[in-house]
Design a protein around this motif. Structure first.
Motif, mmCIF file in Angstrom:
data_model
loop_
_atom_site.group_PDB
_atom_site.id
_atom_site.type_symbol
_atom_site.label_atom_id
_atom_site.label_comp_id
_atom_site.label_asym_id
_atom_site.label_seq_id
_atom_site.Cartn_x
_atom_site.Cartn_y
_atom_site.Cartn_z
ATOM 1 N N ALA A 257 44.339 44.040 66.927
ATOM 2 C CA ALA A 257 43.717 45.005 67.834
ATOM 3 C C ALA A 257 44.019 46.431 67.398
ATOM 4 O O ALA A 257 43.161 47.323 67.469
ATOM 5 C CB ALA A 257 44.220 44.759 69.257
ATOM 6 N N HIS A 258 45.228 46.665 66.931
ATOM 7 C CA HIS A 258 45.626 48.012 66.513
ATOM 8 C C HIS A 258 44.898 48.437 65.239
ATOM 9 O O HIS A 258 44.467 49.597 65.126
ATOM 10 C CB HIS A 258 47.136 48.058 66.275
ATOM 11 C CG HIS A 258 47.636 49.398 65.834
ATOM 12 N ND1 HIS A 258 47.870 50.425 66.720
ATOM 13 C CD2 HIS A 258 47.926 49.888 64.601
ATOM 14 C CE1 HIS A 258 48.291 51.491 66.047
ATOM 15 N NE2 HIS A 258 48.330 51.183 64.761
ATOM 16 N N SER A 259 44.763 47.519 64.298
ATOM 17 C CA SER A 259 44.182 47.870 63.002
ATOM 18 C C SER A 259 42.674 47.663 62.938
ATOM 19 O O SER A 259 42.039 48.067 61.952
ATOM 20 C CB SER A 259 44.848 47.041 61.896
ATOM 21 O OG SER A 259 44.607 45.651 62.089
ATOM 22 N N GLY A 260 42.102 47.037 63.951
ATOM 23 C CA GLY A 260 40.671 46.762 63.941
ATOM 24 C C GLY A 260 40.282 45.674 62.955
ATOM 25 O O GLY A 260 39.137 45.599 62.508
ATOM 26 N N SER A 261 41.209 44.807 62.634
ATOM 27 C CA SER A 261 40.968 43.769 61.636
ATOM 28 C C SER A 261 40.172 42.613 62.221
ATOM 29 O O SER A 261 40.294 42.284 63.406
ATOM 30 C CB SER A 261 42.312 43.250 61.103
ATOM 31 O OG SER A 261 42.125 42.123 60.274
#
Length: 342
Positions: A257-261
């Motif tokens: 969620a943080h990295s948009g992966s």
């Protein structure tokens, strides 16, 4: 074409692999196996560094010969020699480094010291085709959630005490599960027969996890519960797996969620566990993401992963000078400048 020979021996496995431009030509290995429930605990397992190093010294040239014969190559065909610089157990690392340095000098080849963790990542990327995944690296000595950014593999979360593989292995020692082929594999098989869930401590602290409390708790209650027939050993294996794997899925999802992966890659020896892959797959499906994982040929420590990381480093212009070809037991994933990725 570039052919790289890789030596891996950071723990109880000695492996030699050969990679040619993304093709694994050979990847034999041998494992030092101790009797169930025996041995001295050191860092992340219960095989002693000195005994492990002796095993590696006895077998490394046998494995090297096997790798060259399987690949159908001669020393003149090798372009570079790579070895595990760290992290790992000191004595086994030194053994492998000495052999790699000797081979490089005898054959007149450049040398490359490789970070063990990055070897796992690059091998996983090669065999699965994952492009820019969030990486869950889980093994006997390491537990990290990693993502690439600005020439580094950044650690988003990790264990604050012992690794997840260490937790599983040490529990196997408590209930005297066989070390052959590995404690974690045998726990996985027993867990499939478990049906009763025993509630265990669940410790996630932000992006980090802790397994020492879980281990202490299950070590304390296991003999009592087994003795009173409150549960079976299969139930305890099932409960331990479900608990620690849920923790790993949670922090991996948070990193995504943080990295948009939209990709997850599981690497390391514990990554072979099909239940972990299943649980991670459910999370990925719910997020519309893809899961990538490898089988025991490549998720367990092996020489080809060192060769592949060495191949990437060599093509980006890196070489380790002889005077710098030392080893280190402490070598974090985010210390390495990843010059081969944009």
């Amino acid at each position: 074409m570039t052919v790289v020979l890789g030596f891996e021996g950071s723990a109880n496995k000695i492996g030699v692999g050969i990679v040619r431009d993304g093709e694994v030509l050979s990847n034999p290995r041998q494992t030092f196996i101790t009797p169930p429930g025996q041995g001295k605990l050191f860092i992340h397992t219960w095989f002693q560094p000195s005994e492990t190093a002796r095993h590696h010294r006895r077998t490394v040239l046998i494995v090297l010969k096997e790798a060259m014969e399987q690949a159908g190559l001669q020393p003149a065909d090798i372009d570079c020699v790579a070895y595990t610089k760290g992290p790992g157990m000191g004595a086994p690392l030194v053994t492998v480094a000495i052999v790699a340095r000797t081979v490089a000098q005898l054959w007149g080849k450049p040398l490359l010291g490789v970070n063990h963790c990055i070897g796992h990542i690059e091998m996983g990327r090669l065999v699965t085709g994952a492009t820019n995944p969030t990486v869950l690296y889980v093994s006997g000595g390491n537990t990290q959630v990693i993502a690439y950014s600005k020439l580094r593999y950044r650690i988003f979360g990790e264990t604050i005490d012992i690794a997840v593989g260490n937790c599983l292995d040490r529990f196997a020692r408590v209930i005297k599960i066989s070390n052959d082929p590995s404690p974690g594999y045998n726990i996985e098989q027993m867990a499939k027969q478990g049906s009763q869930f025993v509630e265990l401590p669940y410790t996630v602290k932000g992006m980090d996890v802790s397994f020492s409390g879980i281990l202490s708790f299950i070590e304390e209650v296991s003999q009592k519960m087994l003795g009173s027939n409150e549960c079976t050993a299969d139930d305890l294996c099932f409960s331990l797996q479900e608990t620690v794997f849920a923790m790993l899925v949670e922090i991996t999802e948070r990193a995504m969620a943080h990295s948009g992966s939209c990709e997850v890659l599981i690497v390391g020896g514990v990554g072979c566990n099909l239940r972990l892959q299943e649980m991670m797959g459910v999370m990925c499906a719910e997020r519309g993401a893809r899961l990538f994982a490898t089988d025991e040929r490549f998720c367990i420590d092996n020489g080809a992963m060192i060769a592949q990381a060495g191949w990437e480093m060599f093509h980006s212009g890196q070489v380790t000078e002889l005077q710098d070809s030392w080893i280190t037991q402490r070598f974090r994933t985010d210390e390495v400048e990843v010059t081969w990725r944009d």
